[in-house]
Write a protein that holds these residues in place. Structure first.
Motif: not given
Length: 291
Positions: A5-11, A74-79, A81-89
């Motif tokens: 994404t523009l701000k983050h790269n998620y593996y 985070d929140c972004f659009s990719k392909d 689709c809307l992607h929503l990012v939450f912290l996971q413990q």
């Protein structure tokens, strides 16, 4: 696989779940920002329902501005689709902790308080909180910190879920926390708090927290934990008899009213016959009148 994404790269570590509505991925940042935990995990939820996505997109974009809901990252659009990012413990689920460990009452009271505190601190939308309180979403750390695994399973109902529905979702959580005390009828305070969650019309989560904080204070600060003991069989039997007696009083009163009504009806339709003296007109004194 990496989501750029523009701000983050998620593996992408692995897929957590997938259905017709969404796909959930466990991820970590390829290059964490300065000051961020390099081992922090994220739950990336990819919405596949496009009509619903168009409805909720403005809402989630605005939610990024929240200073309280820090679990929403985070929140972004990719392909498309809307992607929503939450912290996971990676904490154990609360339900697993209660099944595997022998937690004393003080520890379980603390979990309940930290759960309600976290609800206030995050101040998340009701429909997100509703799903976060599911047994497969509620987590507890070894130090009793509470965390959520966000699922958005009820996203389609985002307009209708409110505090009343969340309040009912809290009931099974506290039933599980205090299952032993409830089975043994060891604490009236705990019973009344859970009953309040069922029937009281709480206006805010602050009101629920205050109610629980009062319970916590009486049991912990007031030193009542040591006095909480399972009620004996005879005490529980006496309570059953008293409750049965209250029920029987109502039944007896109803039967008495029915009996009175039946008696009144009987007396109305069964008036006594007039037994006044019948005069004999065939005799006057000692003289008989021949017909």
């Amino acid at each position: 696989m990496v989501i750029n994404t523009l701000k983050h790269n998620y593996y992408v570590i692995h897929k957590l779940e997938e259905n017709q509505e969404l796909e959930a991925l466990l991820c970590k940042e390829v290059t964490p920002q300065e000051g961020k935990d390099p081992d922090q995990r994220y739950r990336v939820i990819r919405l596949k329902n496009l009509p619903l996505t168009y409805q909720v997109l403005p809402f989630f974009m605005e939610l990024l501005n929240s200073r309280e809901f820090t679990d929403y990252y985070d929140c972004f659009s990719k392909d498309g689709c809307l992607h929503l990012v939450f912290l996971q413990q990676d904490y154990p689920l609360l339900v697993d902790k209660l099944e595997r460990e022998r937690c004393d009452l003080r520890e379980r009271l603390e979990i309940g308080k930290k759960l309600l505190s976290r609800i206030l601190m995050q101040n998340m939308p009701d429909f997100i909180l509703y799903d976060a309180l599911a047994k497969e979403s509620l987590c507890v750390s070894p130090s009793l910190e509470v965390a959520f695994r966000y699922s958005l399973a009820s996203l389609a109902d985002y307009r209708t879920i409110g505090i009343s529905q969340v309040r009912q979702r809290l009931v099974p959580v506290f039933l599980a926390l205090f299952d032993y005390e409830l089975q043994k009828e060891a604490s009236v305070d705990i019973e009344e708090f859970i009953e309040g969650l069922r029937i009281r019309d709480y206006r805010s989560y602050v009101d629920i927290y205050r109610e629980y904080d009062g319970l916590y204070g009486r049991l912990v600060s007031g030193g009542l934990i040591a006095k909480i003991k399972p009620r004996t069989f005879l005490f529980r039997l006496w309570d059953r008899i008293k409750s049965l007696f209250k029920y029987m009083k109502a039944v007896v009163a109803a039967l008495l009213l029915i009996a009175i009504a039946a008696y009144l009806i009987y007396t109305i339709y069964n008036q006594p016959v007039d037994t006044a003296t019948v005069f004999n007109y065939n005799q006057i004194g000692t003289v008989w009148i021949e017909e």
